[in-house]
Design an enzyme around this catalytic site. Structure first.
Site, PDB file in Angstrom:
ATOM      1  N   ASN A 159       0.854  -1.183   0.000  1.00 55.01           N
ATOM      2  CA  ASN A 159       0.000   0.000   0.000  1.00 55.01           C
ATOM      3  C   ASN A 159       0.897   1.241   0.000  1.00 55.01           C
ATOM      4  O   ASN A 159       1.547   1.562   0.995  1.00 55.01           O
ATOM      5  CB  ASN A 159      -0.901  -0.067   1.244  1.00 55.01           C
ATOM      6  N   ASP A 186      -1.652  -3.966  10.670  1.00 54.60           N
ATOM      7  CA  ASP A 186      -3.035  -4.171  10.279  1.00 54.60           C
ATOM      8  C   ASP A 186      -3.825  -3.114  11.022  1.00 54.60           C
ATOM      9  O   ASP A 186      -3.501  -2.765  12.161  1.00 54.60           O
ATOM     10  CB  ASP A 186      -3.511  -5.585  10.634  1.00 54.60           C
TER      11      ASP A 186
HETATM   12  P1  ITT Z   1      -1.955  -4.122   3.195  1.00 55.54           P
HETATM   13  O1  ITT Z   1      -1.461  -4.337   1.796  1.00 55.54           O
HETATM   14  O2  ITT Z   1      -0.893  -3.559   4.064  1.00 55.54           O
HETATM   15  O3  ITT Z   1      -2.650  -5.318   3.810  1.00 55.54           O
HETATM   16  P2  ITT Z   1      -4.562  -2.765   3.298  1.00 55.54           P
HETATM   17  O4  ITT Z   1      -4.997  -1.686   2.347  1.00 55.54           O
HETATM   18  O5  ITT Z   1      -5.297  -4.043   3.302  1.00 55.54           O
HETATM   19  O6  ITT Z   1      -3.004  -2.909   3.065  1.00 55.54           O
HETATM   20  P3  ITT Z   1      -4.934  -2.632   6.248  1.00 55.54           P
HETATM   21  O7  ITT Z   1      -5.162  -4.095   6.234  1.00 55.54           O
HETATM   22  O8  ITT Z   1      -3.918  -2.096   7.170  1.00 55.54           O
HETATM   23  O9  ITT Z   1      -4.645  -2.084   4.739  1.00 55.54           O
HETATM   24  O10 ITT Z   1      -6.234  -1.853   6.619  1.00 55.54           O
HETATM   25  C1  ITT Z   1      -7.490  -2.398   6.436  1.00 55.54           C
HETATM   26  C2  ITT Z   1      -8.411  -1.395   5.812  1.00 55.54           C
HETATM   27  O11 ITT Z   1      -8.633  -0.342   6.760  1.00 55.54           O
HETATM   28  C3  ITT Z   1      -7.866  -0.715   4.556  1.00 55.54           C
HETATM   29  O12 ITT Z   1      -8.163  -1.431   3.401  1.00 55.54           O
HETATM   30  C4  ITT Z   1      -8.594   0.604   4.588  1.00 55.54           C
HETATM   31  O13 ITT Z   1      -9.873   0.467   4.054  1.00 55.54           O
HETATM   32  C5  ITT Z   1      -8.719   0.885   6.081  1.00 55.54           C
HETATM   33  N1  ITT Z   1      -7.642   1.772   6.540  1.00 55.54           N
HETATM   34  C6  ITT Z   1      -6.441   1.422   7.057  1.00 55.54           C
HETATM   35  N2  ITT Z   1      -5.716   2.504   7.351  1.00 55.54           N
HETATM   36  C7  ITT Z   1      -6.480   3.571   7.007  1.00 55.54           C
HETATM   37  C8  ITT Z   1      -6.307   4.968   7.049  1.00 55.54           C
HETATM   38  O14 ITT Z   1      -5.182   5.518   7.499  1.00 55.54           O
HETATM   39  N3  ITT Z   1      -7.288   5.742   6.604  1.00 55.54           N
HETATM   40  C9  ITT Z   1      -8.423   5.217   6.135  1.00 55.54           C
HETATM   41  N4  ITT Z   1      -8.681   3.927   6.042  1.00 55.54           N
HETATM   42  C10 ITT Z   1      -7.725   3.097   6.474  1.00 55.54           C
END
Ligand code: ITT
Length: 199
Positions: A11, A70
């Site tokens: 990401n 996460d």
């Molecule tokens: P990875 O490749 O690292 O797994 P991801 O996009 O799935 O990236 P996460 O599992 O950390 O990210 O987060 C789960 C969800 O939570 C992510 O898809 C977003 O929808 C939301 N999220 C995480 N961090 C956020 C932020 O800073 N602002 C808004 N939404 C966020």
């Protein structure tokens, strides 16, 4: 020389946020930069479990120091949902495929329609593995869910999340403003505390 540390994510927003916070103290490499193109399992039922699962997988496969995060958006009126399901909230509820940020936000808004208690928090867990030693830290930002999306910056649920003490959503803030108070900032600072003896 800076020691390399892998951040087990692809990401780009997260990489940029964490690089901005850690500065040049440590060289952060993404999964793409170490040639990891596989899907890493995230099957635990807590955000801590998922962070650890990802960090263990990468550190074993690539024999490197690494950390993984996460994040869950925990909404009080929904009993803590979407929580660990934040990335695939719509999908697990039969809407859309995989990680669809706009479907996730629409579903959340729908579930919050007419709900008065809009309290929520973003919670990030980071699992760090250095020399085989595992450490978990967390960062939380409290806030509330807006009644409609506002702003175009950021990602995920940013247009719906208003951090306490502010009137703007994360998506209406500049990256610097969000980074100064975000859950990831707080978790990354906790990570820095753990790393500081090594940098
Ligand atoms: P990875 O490749 O690292 O797994 P991801 O996009 O799935 O990236 P996460 O599992 O950390 O990210 O987060 C789960 C969800 O939570 C992510 O898809 C977003 O929808 C939301 N999220 C995480 N961090 C956020 C932020 O800073 N602002 C808004 N939404 C966020």
């Amino acid at each position: 020389m800076q020691e390399k540390l892998v951040f087990a994510t692809n990401n780009a927003h997260k990489i940029a946020e964490v690089r901005a916070i850690l500065g040049d103290r440590r060289q952060i490499l993404s999964l793409e930069e170490i040639g990891c193109r596989e899907d890493i399992p995230e099957t635990a039922d807590t955000i801590e479990g998922n962070a650890l699962q990802k960090a263990r997988w990468v550190s074993r496969r690539f024999n490197c120091d690494c950390f993984a995060d996460d994040t869950g958006l925990e909404v009080d009126a929904l009993g803590g949902e979407p929580g660990v399901m934040s990335a695939r909230y719509a999908c697990v509820n039969g809407r859309g495929d995989g990680h669809d940020a706009s479907a996730n936000s629409s579903l959340l808004l729908e579930r919050m329609e007419g709900v008065e208690n809009r309290k929520a928090r973003f919670r990030t867990a980071i699992a760090l593995i250095t020399d085989g030693k595992e450490t978990i830290v967390e960062g939380i930002v409290n806030g509330s869910i807006a009644t409609a999306p506002k702003g175009v910056d950021g990602f995920g649920y940013d247009p719906l999340f208003i951090p306490d003490g502010h009137s703007l959503t994360f998506a209406q803030m500049t990256a610097e403003e969000k980074n100064a108070i975000s859950h990831r900032r707080r978790a990354t600072e906790a990570l820095l505390e753990v790393l500081k003896d090594n940098i």
